[in-house]
Design a protein around this motif. Structure first.
Motif, PDB file in Angstrom:
ATOM      1  N   UNK A 370      40.764  43.871  32.556  1.00 24.05           N
ATOM      2  CA  UNK A 370      40.227  42.695  33.039  1.00 24.05           C
ATOM      3  C   UNK A 370      39.891  43.160  34.569  1.00 24.05           C
ATOM      4  N   UNK A 371      38.695  42.856  35.078  1.00 22.87           N
ATOM      5  CA  UNK A 371      38.615  43.055  36.657  1.00 22.87           C
ATOM      6  C   UNK A 371      39.233  42.032  37.464  1.00 22.87           C
ATOM      7  N   UNK A 372      39.596  40.869  36.930  1.00 24.92           N
ATOM      8  CA  UNK A 372      40.330  39.817  37.575  1.00 24.92           C
ATOM      9  C   UNK A 372      41.603  39.790  37.574  1.00 24.92           C
ATOM     10  N   UNK A 389      40.708  40.168  44.139  1.00 21.09           N
ATOM     11  CA  UNK A 389      39.483  40.280  44.400  1.00 21.09           C
ATOM     12  C   UNK A 389      38.981  41.951  44.208  1.00 21.09           C
ATOM     13  N   UNK A 390      40.017  42.727  44.491  1.00 21.34           N
ATOM     14  CA  UNK A 390      40.053  44.284  44.455  1.00 21.34           C
ATOM     15  C   UNK A 390      41.384  44.617  43.864  1.00 21.34           C
ATOM     16  N   UNK A 403      36.972  31.292  40.481  1.00 19.01           N
ATOM     17  CA  UNK A 403      37.483  31.890  39.442  1.00 19.01           C
ATOM     18  C   UNK A 403      38.436  31.283  38.438  1.00 19.01           C
ATOM     19  N   UNK A 404      39.533  30.735  39.161  1.00 17.01           N
ATOM     20  CA  UNK A 404      40.782  30.207  38.642  1.00 17.01           C
ATOM     21  C   UNK A 404      40.297  29.131  37.669  1.00 17.01           C
ATOM     22  N   UNK A 451      35.774  36.426  28.362  1.00 22.33           N
ATOM     23  CA  UNK A 451      34.524  35.776  28.677  1.00 22.33           C
ATOM     24  C   UNK A 451      33.953  35.837  30.157  1.00 22.33           C
ATOM     25  N   UNK A 452      35.211  35.875  30.984  1.00 19.18           N
ATOM     26  CA  UNK A 452      34.638  35.969  32.483  1.00 19.18           C
ATOM     27  C   UNK A 452      34.156  37.353  32.821  1.00 19.18           C
ATOM     28  N   UNK A 453      34.515  38.614  31.993  1.00 14.85           N
ATOM     29  CA  UNK A 453      34.031  39.932  32.322  1.00 14.85           C
ATOM     30  C   UNK A 453      32.464  39.635  31.570  1.00 14.85           C
TER      31      UNK A 453
END
Ligand code: PLP
Length: 456
Positions: A370-372, A389-390, A403-404, A451-453
Motif C-alpha cells: 500500500x502506498x498509504x 504521505x511519503x 484519506x482516512x 480500493x484506495x490504490x
C-alpha cells in the motif's frame, strides 16, 4: 413527547448537536451514521445495515453489545432505586461492591482506595487533584507540576487538556494550567533520535530526568501517561521503557499516574496496561471498559503509598473537596459489577491478547504493497494503521485530505466500522471478538486499502 420517526431523526441529524472532535460545518455536511441496535460485536444502523463494530463503541464496549446480564443488573438496581448520593453521609450497595471488586482486581498493584466518577476525563481530573493534595499532606506543597508525553491523550477537562500531548486538543482552549511539561513520546516509527527501540527508551528516560532536574525535582508532583498511547496513534513503547521510567520517578519520589482509561480491564492484553509492562503505578485512572459503555463510569484508584498520606489524622487539608453528583452512581456501579464479572469469567484480557496477535498478523502485510499504509502496530485489541504521505520520510498524511475517511468508508462497504483519527485508522473492537471476526476485519481493511490504490 411525540414519537420521532426515522425520517425525523435523519432530518435533524447533526442539526442541533455539536459532535465532539469534528468541525460543526463538516458534521452538518456529513451527518454521522445513526446506530440503532447492537448485538455482541455487531451493530445495526438506521438504514438496516449491520456492521462488525471495529471500534467497540469508542474502545469501551469490551463485553460486546446488548449483554442480558448487564441489562438485568441495571434493571434490578432500578427496581430498587436509580440514584442516591455517595457524598458524605450516604451511599449505595453497588458502589460498595464495585470498590471491593476493584481492590481485588488491583491487589497486585497494592491499590487500596477508589473515588468514582462518570468519565475518563473525570478520572484524570481526580487523579491530578489528588496527586497535588497528596503532596500537601506529606509536607511538600511546592510539588504541583505534571510531566506527560507528547501524543498523549487524557480527556478534555482543563487538567487533561493542559497535559494533552497534541496541540490540536489544546490550542483553542488556552491559556491552560501552569506547570505542565511534555517530553517526547517513545514512538519508534516517528522520532528524531533512533530506529532502535531500546536506544529510544533510553533517550526518553534521559529526557524525563533532564526535565525533572530542569524544573527542580521539588516542584514535580506526578508523571502521567497511558501504558500504550491510544488516541495519539496506538503507540506501543519499547519493552524496557516503563520499568526504566519508573526507576527515574522513584529516584525523585515523583508519583506515577497510569491513565488506564483505554487499557484498564484487558484491552491491551493484561488486566491493567501497566501490569503488561511489569510496572506498578501509584494512581490509576479507569473508565470506558469498567462499565463497557452501558452506563458512563469513571474511577481513580490510589495505592497504599498515596493513601497513607490521608491516614495520619483528620486535617482540613485532607478533606476530599472533590467529587461529582454521579460519584458512585448506583446504576453505573451495578453495570460495572456485571461487566467485570464477565471480564473475569470469560478471561477477556487473554482473549484480547490472542485475537490482537491474530489481528496484527493479518494486517501486517498491508504496508508492503500500500502506498498509504506506513506501519501497522498495536498491543492486544488496540491496533492502529499509520498512514503516510511519503513512505520514505514517513511524513503523516494531512487528515484534512480525507484519506482516512475514505478507507473507513471502503471498510464500511465491506461491513466493518473502523475509526479514522488524525493520520491513523484505529481498530479497537469488543474484547469478546472471535477469530472469524478478526478475519472479517482484516479482509475488509485489505479490500479498503486495495480500493484506495485502484482509485489513486
Ligand atoms: C487515555 C484516555 N484518557 C482519558 C480519556 C477521556 O475519557 P472520556 O472521553 O470518557 O472523558 C480518554 C478517552 O478516549 C482516553 O483515551
Amino acid at each position: 413527547m411525540p414519537v420521532r420517526d426515522d425520517n425525523f431523526l435523519r432530518e435533524h441529524n447533526a442539526r442541533h448537536q455539536l459532535h465532539p472532535m469534528i468541525h460543526p460545518l463538516i458534521s452538518d455536511q456529513h451527518p454521522p451514521q445513526i446506530i440503532v441496535k447492537g448485538d455482541g460485536v455487531f451493530v445495526t444502523d438506521i438504514d438496516g445495515g449491520t456492521y462488525l463494530d471495529g471500534i467497540g463503541g469508542l474502545w469501551n464496549v469490551n463485553v460486546g453489545h446488548n449483554r442480558p446480564e448487564v441489562k438485568a443488573a441495571i434493571v434490578e438496581q432500578m427496581d430498587k432505586i436509580s440514584y442516591y448520593s455517595s457524598f458524605a453521609g450516604t451511599t449505595t450497595g453497588p458502589s460498595i461492591a464495585l470498590s471491593a471488586k476493584i481492590m481485588e482486581l488491583a491487589a497486585e498493584e497494592d491499590m487500596v482506595k477508589v473515588l468514582f466518577s462518570a468519565n475518563g476525563s473525570d478520572a484524570v481530573e481526580t487523579a491530578l487533584k489528588l496527586a497535588r493534595q497528596y503532596w500537601h499532606l506529606v509536607g511538600e506543597p511546592g510539588r504541583y507540576k505534571y510531566i506527560s508525553l507528547k501524543q498523549g491523550y487524557h480527556g478534555v477537562h482543563f487538567g487533561g487538556t493542559s497535559i494533552n500531548g497534541y496541540v490540536g486538543y489544546r490550542a483553542a482552549y488556552e491559556p491552560l494550567m501552569a506547570g505542565c511539561i511534555q517530553i517526547d513520546s517513545p514512538w519508534t516509527y516517528r522520532n528524531p533520535y533512533t530506529e532502535d527501540p531500546e536506544e529510544l527508551a533510553d533517550a526518553i528516560v534521559v529526557q524525563l530526568e533532564r526535565a525533572i532536574v530542569n524544573q527542580g525535582p521539588g516542584t514535580v508532583a506526578a508523571f502521567i501517561a497511558e501504558p500504550v498511547q491510544g488516541a495519539g496513534g496506538v503507540i506501543v513503547p519499547p519493552a524496557s521503557f516503563w520499568p526504566k521510567m519508573r526507576k527515574v520517578l522513584d529516584k525523585y519520589g515523583i508519583l506515577l499516574i497510569s491513565d488506564e482509561v483505554v487499557t484498564g480491564f484487558g484491552r491491551s492484553g493484561s488486566m491493567f496496561g501497566a501490569r503488561g509492562w511489569g510496572v506498578k503505578p501509584d494512581i490509576m485512572c479507569l473508565a470506558k471498559g469498567i462499565s463497557a459503555g452501558y452506563i458512563p463510569m469513571g474511577a481513580t484508584v490510589l495505592n497504599r503509598r498515596v493513601y497513607e498520606a490521608w491516614t495520619k489524622g483528620v486535617s482540613p487539608m485532607g478533606f476530599i473537596f472533590h467529587g461529582y453528583t454521579s460519584t458512585g452512581h448506583p446504576l453505573g456501579c451495578a453495570a460495572a459489577n456485571a461487566v467485570l464479572d464477565i471480564v473475569e469469567r470469560e478471561n477477556l484480557p487473554e482473549n484480547a491478547r490472542i485475537q490482537g496477535e491474530r489481528l496484527l498478523k493479518g494486517l501486517a502485510g498491508i504496508p508492503s504493497w500500500s502506498s498509504l499504509a506506513g506501519e501497522v502496530r498495536g498491543k492486544g485489541l488496540m491496533v492502529g494503521i499509520d498512514m503516510v504521505a511519503d513512505k520514505k520520510t514517513r511524513e503523516p498524511i494531512d487528515p484534512g485530505k480525507g484519506q482516512g475517511e475514505m478507507i473507513a468508508a471502503f471498510a464500511r462497504d465491506e461491513g466493518v466500522i473502523v475509526r479514522p483519527a488524525g493520520s491513523n485508522i484505529i481498530i479497537s473492537p469488543p474484547l469478546t471478538l472471535q477469530a472469524e471476526h478478526v478475519d472479517q476485519i482484516v479482509g475488509a481493511l485489505v479490500t479498503a486499502f486495495k480500493r484506495y490504490e485502484d482509485n489513486r
